[in-house]
Structures are given as C-alpha cells and as structure tokens.
Design a protein around this motif. Sequence first.
Motif, PDB file in Angstrom:
ATOM      1  N   HIS A  87     -86.445 -13.238  69.757  1.00  0.00           N
ATOM      2  CA  HIS A  87     -85.267 -14.031  69.378  1.00  0.00           C
ATOM      3  C   HIS A  87     -84.587 -13.418  68.163  1.00  0.00           C
ATOM      4  N   TRP A  89     -84.771 -10.299  67.080  1.00  0.00           N
ATOM      5  CA  TRP A  89     -84.212  -8.985  67.436  1.00  0.00           C
ATOM      6  C   TRP A  89     -82.885  -9.157  68.174  1.00  0.00           C
ATOM      7  N   LEU A  90     -82.846 -10.047  69.163  1.00  0.00           N
ATOM      8  CA  LEU A  90     -81.607 -10.257  69.918  1.00  0.00           C
ATOM      9  C   LEU A  90     -80.500 -10.824  69.028  1.00  0.00           C
ATOM     10  N   SER A  91     -80.841 -11.709  68.121  1.00  0.00           N
ATOM     11  CA  SER A  91     -79.847 -12.256  67.203  1.00  0.00           C
ATOM     12  C   SER A  91     -79.280 -11.167  66.304  1.00  0.00           C
ATOM     13  N   LEU A  93     -79.053  -7.978  67.064  1.00  0.00           N
ATOM     14  CA  LEU A  93     -78.191  -7.126  67.890  1.00  0.00           C
ATOM     15  C   LEU A  93     -76.817  -7.748  68.082  1.00  0.00           C
ATOM     16  N   CYS A  94     -76.742  -9.062  68.119  1.00  0.00           N
ATOM     17  CA  CYS A  94     -75.454  -9.745  68.292  1.00  0.00           C
ATOM     18  C   CYS A  94     -74.707  -9.864  66.961  1.00  0.00           C
ATOM     19  N   TRP A  95     -75.428 -10.004  65.847  1.00  0.00           N
ATOM     20  CA  TRP A  95     -74.815 -10.220  64.548  1.00  0.00           C
ATOM     21  C   TRP A  95     -74.212  -8.946  63.971  1.00  0.00           C
ATOM     22  N   PRO A  97     -72.924  -6.019  65.194  1.00  0.00           N
ATOM     23  CA  PRO A  97     -71.633  -5.502  65.660  1.00  0.00           C
ATOM     24  C   PRO A  97     -70.431  -6.366  65.272  1.00  0.00           C
ATOM     25  N   LEU A  98     -70.649  -7.628  64.933  1.00  0.00           N
ATOM     26  CA  LEU A  98     -69.546  -8.502  64.551  1.00  0.00           C
ATOM     27  C   LEU A  98     -69.110  -8.345  63.091  1.00  0.00           C
ATOM     28  N   GLN A  99     -69.867  -7.632  62.283  1.00  0.00           N
ATOM     29  CA  GLN A  99     -69.535  -7.532  60.865  1.00  0.00           C
ATOM     30  C   GLN A  99     -68.166  -6.907  60.594  1.00  0.00           C
ATOM     31  N   TYR A 101     -65.521  -7.175  62.325  1.00  0.00           N
ATOM     32  CA  TYR A 101     -64.573  -8.244  62.638  1.00  0.00           C
ATOM     33  C   TYR A 101     -64.461  -9.221  61.464  1.00  0.00           C
ATOM     34  N   TYR A 130     -76.703 -14.797  59.596  1.00  0.00           N
ATOM     35  CA  TYR A 130     -78.040 -14.234  59.777  1.00  0.00           C
ATOM     36  C   TYR A 130     -78.881 -14.596  58.566  1.00  0.00           C
TER      37      TYR A 130
END
Length: 151
Positions: A87, A89-91, A93-95, A97-99, A101, A130
């Motif tokens: 959980h 690790w996946l969070s 990976l999603c967090w 790339p949005l930085q 933005y 995060y």
Amino acid sequence: MPRPAGEGRRVVAVTLDIAVAISGPYMMARGQEGRPLTALALLLGVSFVNQVVLTVLFGGSAGKLITGIRVIRAADGGRPGFWRTVHRWLSGLCWLPLQPYYWLRAFFRGFAGGGAARGTVTDNDDGELYHADLAGLRYARRRDVVAAAGR
C-alpha cells in the motif's frame, strides 16, 4: 515507541532509493534500444523489490538500511506486513509524479490571485498528502527501534 527519523536522514534515504530504482533498470536496459516498456517494467520491478521485499525481510529499503532507518508499524512499532508495505509503495508511485503539478498550480495561483490553498485533496498547493504514517507505517532510527525492543 521509537521517535520518527529526522527529515535530513529521510531525504538521504529517499535519494539513495531513487538512485537504486533508476540506475538498476538503466544499466539492465541500456542495450535494449527502443524498448521503453522493458525499461519501465524493470523500473517497477526493481522499485518493488527495493521498497516492498527488502522492507518486509529486513525492515527497510536499501536507502533506509544504509542511512540507519527502519520502517515500523505506527501503532505498536512492530515489523511492517506485506500488504501495508505494498500500500505504501503504490501510494508513493502515485504521489511522486503529481509533485510538478502541485508546484505549477501553486506558482500560477500567485498570478491569478486565487488566495491561499485550503489544504484539501483538491485544493492543496504543496501536495503534502504523503504524511509520515501512510498505510500505518512510519520511519524510525534503527538505534531507537533496537532500544525500544530491548525494554
């Protein structure tokens, strides 16, 4: 309960983890001209092994182990379980790339006179979603974990 690891130590650990995640697939896929999916699959595989498998087996990723950080359960300071680690690790990976933005949105908010962000998921300038106890896990210094276990 062990104290959370300091910000400087965490930054160094994350930097080392990023270097592991990028350099491993780069070296493996270097000869694979025109195969971005191979490089992406290698990147995800190395990241998963580093962030999930090493954490479950040894209490931290390569960068965290080198810097003396251990990943523990926030509730009781115990070893992290497999699904909580997945959980987290996946969070991550999603967090990550949005930085860019969030940075761009904060920059242009200043020009538009939009006022301060409210800090919600949809109106958050700095992207600080995060937090330290994501998935019920936190970072602690190794010596604090050992000292807490010895009590």
